[in-house]
Design a protein around this motif. Structure first.
Motif, PDB file in Angstrom:
ATOM      1  N   GLU A 120       0.955  -1.333  -0.189  1.00  0.00           N
ATOM      2  CA  GLU A 120       0.018  -0.015  -0.135  1.00  0.00           C
ATOM      3  C   GLU A 120       0.916   1.250   0.141  1.00  0.00           C
ATOM      4  N   ALA A 121       1.826   1.360   0.665  1.00  0.00           N
ATOM      5  CA  ALA A 121       2.849   2.465   0.968  1.00  0.00           C
ATOM      6  C   ALA A 121       3.416   2.563  -0.648  1.00  0.00           C
ATOM      7  N   LEU A 122       3.890   1.655  -1.132  1.00  0.00           N
ATOM      8  CA  LEU A 122       4.607   1.649  -2.555  1.00  0.00           C
ATOM      9  C   LEU A 122       3.820   2.114  -3.499  1.00  0.00           C
ATOM     10  N   VAL A 123       2.342   1.677  -3.511  1.00  0.00           N
ATOM     11  CA  VAL A 123       1.490   2.023  -4.674  1.00  0.00           C
ATOM     12  C   VAL A 123       1.075   3.295  -4.568  1.00  0.00           C
ATOM     13  N   THR A 124       0.942   3.839  -3.226  1.00  0.00           N
ATOM     14  CA  THR A 124       0.311   5.181  -2.792  1.00  0.00           C
ATOM     15  C   THR A 124       1.594   6.189  -3.053  1.00  0.00           C
ATOM     16  N   SER A 125       2.702   5.928  -2.651  1.00  0.00           N
ATOM     17  CA  SER A 125       3.716   7.037  -2.865  1.00  0.00           C
ATOM     18  C   SER A 125       4.567   6.988  -4.142  1.00  0.00           C
TER      19      SER A 125
END
Length: 153
Positions: A120-125
């Motif tokens: 989730e962190a990778l996809v959103t950032s």
């Protein structure tokens, strides 16, 4: 509703297969058909579902998790994010206070929760990362987390 158990599920690709309790052929399932958290799908998890016939075989629709896998150690309280007895860990991966507890210990995530949070962190950032890049970065981060004891597996 039909019942069965997940026999395979690829979290990266978001699909897998259900073995029906009636012994018929395995049924394809996509994470988008799950009524709830897609991270709940894992081998051994009992589910209820409706099925439709496609040119490639049966496909599950309206999938609902109905319990934990046989022999699972996590309780309903752990799934709900309540501290696991005797430990620092929280299955949900989120502290109630959002920080360290009074003993100076931090939450220890399950490997599954850590992978979900990392993805989730990778996809959103960095939205233009490819799936292969996300998988590679997540694997490296999980290895780091294992070495430092940040995850329980």
């Amino acid at each position: 509703m039909l019942t069965g158990k997940v026999v395979r599920f690829d979290e990266v690709r978001g699909y897998g297969f259900i073995a029906p309790d009636d012994g018929s052929d395995d049924v394809f399932v996509h994470a988008n058909m799950l009524d709830g958290d897609k991270w709940a799908l894992a081998p051994g998890v009992p589910v209820e579902y409706d099925a439709v016939e496609t040119d490639r075989g049966p496909k599950a629709v309206l999938v609902r998790v109905v319990g934990a896998p046989a022999g699972a150690e996590r309780s309903a309280a752990a799934r709900a994010g309540v501290a696991v007895a005797g430990g620092r860990g929280r299955e949900s991966g989120h502290a109630a206070t959002g920080g360290d507890d009074e003993e100076g210990l931090c939450d220890v995530l399950s490997e599954r929760a850590f992978s979900a949070e990392t993805t989730e962190a990778l996809v959103t950032s960095v939205p233009d990362l490819t799936g292969a890049q996300i998988v590679a970065v997540r694997a490296r981060m999980l290895a780091l987390a294992r070495r430092h004891g940040w995850v329980e597996g």
